[in-house]
Design an enzyme around this catalytic site. Structure first.
Site, short mmCIF file in Angstrom:
data_model
loop_
_atom_site.label_atom_id
_atom_site.label_comp_id
_atom_site.label_asym_id
_atom_site.label_seq_id
_atom_site.Cartn_x
_atom_site.Cartn_y
_atom_site.Cartn_z
N ASP A 30 2.99 -0.78 -12.32
CA ASP A 30 4.20 -1.08 -11.55
C ASP A 30 4.25 -0.17 -10.33
O ASP A 30 3.41 0.71 -10.16
CB ASP A 30 5.45 -0.86 -12.41
CG ASP A 30 5.55 0.58 -12.90
OD1 ASP A 30 6.16 1.40 -12.19
OD2 ASP A 30 5.01 0.89 -13.99
N ASP A 47 6.96 1.81 -9.64
CA ASP A 47 8.06 2.74 -9.83
C ASP A 47 9.28 2.18 -9.09
O ASP A 47 9.26 1.05 -8.60
CB ASP A 47 7.69 4.16 -9.37
CG ASP A 47 8.48 5.24 -10.10
OD1 ASP A 47 8.48 5.22 -11.34
OD2 ASP A 47 9.06 6.11 -9.44
#
Length: 290
Positions: free
Chosen positions: A209, A211
């Site tokens: 991902d 963040d």
């Protein structure tokens, strides 16, 4: 010395298929129980030891993993080189979910974990200027590229305590002010302990991902991460299957100095060393204490 590869499997990587003579072993250590049994076997003739960092079924959080026991157990089984696979968030647009980042630096923000084998009765200070093994990381990166993974060679890993994900302010600090590239919860104190145990250490940070700094990832959710973990785990297994052909004969000594980290680290006078602590250090530091 025989080259023995230790693989620490992170989130999503809880087993390793295809090993010849595969056997799960229970290893006792003076530091407590490792995360799980350790799987031993051979991959194209190369001896390999696998340990799921969080245990099979993911039962240990980043803060409750017994990092000292894990590294000690690997050392007891003859491991010389550790490949540490883990999930991470990215602070860089070009380090996208599914990419592998072979980080070479750390900023340690963990707070509640035992981070050394040494202490009162036997003090040691190892160098962490270059906390990873460039030789081992390069071999892993080449194997990952051959497996079809988008690879980034080098980067700074921010190790956070967790288990919560970052606040937006923290994410912006780590990205914009500190210049970090990825963020995770498990490579520290693991890298420190591997260095104290004189093991070559190569972290493989698998991006799941962006963040929460990224406008399209305002709030990191476990469900989002799980969608990427499966593909990353498959790619990690492909990388590992390609390693035997790329490692070759292990240089002795390691050109990075990983296997000699303790030669100038011990500071406690021999006649003042604690016998009880020395007994616990038999696997990780026996080479320099005997």
């Amino acid at each position: 010395m025989e080259q023995v590869i230790g693989v620490i499997g992170g989130s999503g990587v809880y087993d390793l298929s295809g090993l010849e003579g595969a056997e799960w072993l229970t290893v006792e250590t003076p530091w407590g129980e490792p995360s799980d049994q350790l799987l031993t076997g051979r991959l194209d003739g190369l001896r390999l030891v696998f340990l799921p960092r969080h245990g099979r079924g993911h039962v240990h959080s980043p803060a409750t993993v017994n990092y000292r026991a894990n590294i000690d157990a690997l050392k007891r089984l003859g491991v010389t080189d550790v490949i540490a696979v883990s999930a991470c968030g990215s602070f860089r647009e070009d380090m996208a979910p599914g990419d592998f980042v072979f980080v070479d630096q750390f900023i340690d923000r963990t707070t509640g974990r035992a981070s050394s084998f040494f202490g009162t009765g036997c003090v040691a200070h190892v160098s962490l200027a270059h906390p990873t093994c460039a030789r081992l990381s390069a071999a892993c990166a080449t194997a990952a590229e051959a497996a079809g993974v988008r690879v980034h060679r080098g980067g700074t890993y921010l190790a956070m305590e967790g288990p919560q994900f970052s606040t937006l302010a923290e994410s912006r600090l780590y990205r914009e002010v500190w210049g970090c590239d990825v963020i995770g919860m498990t490579n520290m104190p693991e890298a420190k302990l591997a260095r104290e145990a004189e093991l070559c250490y190569a972290p493989v940070a698998m991006v799941t991902d962006y963040d929460c700094w990224h406008p399209g990832h305002a709030a990191v959710q476990v469900t989002d991460i799980l969608r990427v973990l499966g593909a990353n785990a498959d790619a990690a297994r492909r990388m590992l299957r390609g390693l035997p052909a790329r490692l070759g004969q292990r240089p002795d000594p390691c050109p990075e100095g990983c296997d000699r980290a303790l030669e100038t680290a011990l500071i406690t006078a021999p006649d003042r060393r604690d016998a009880g602590l020395l007994a616990r250090l038999d696997a990780v530091a026996g080479r320099v204490l005997r």
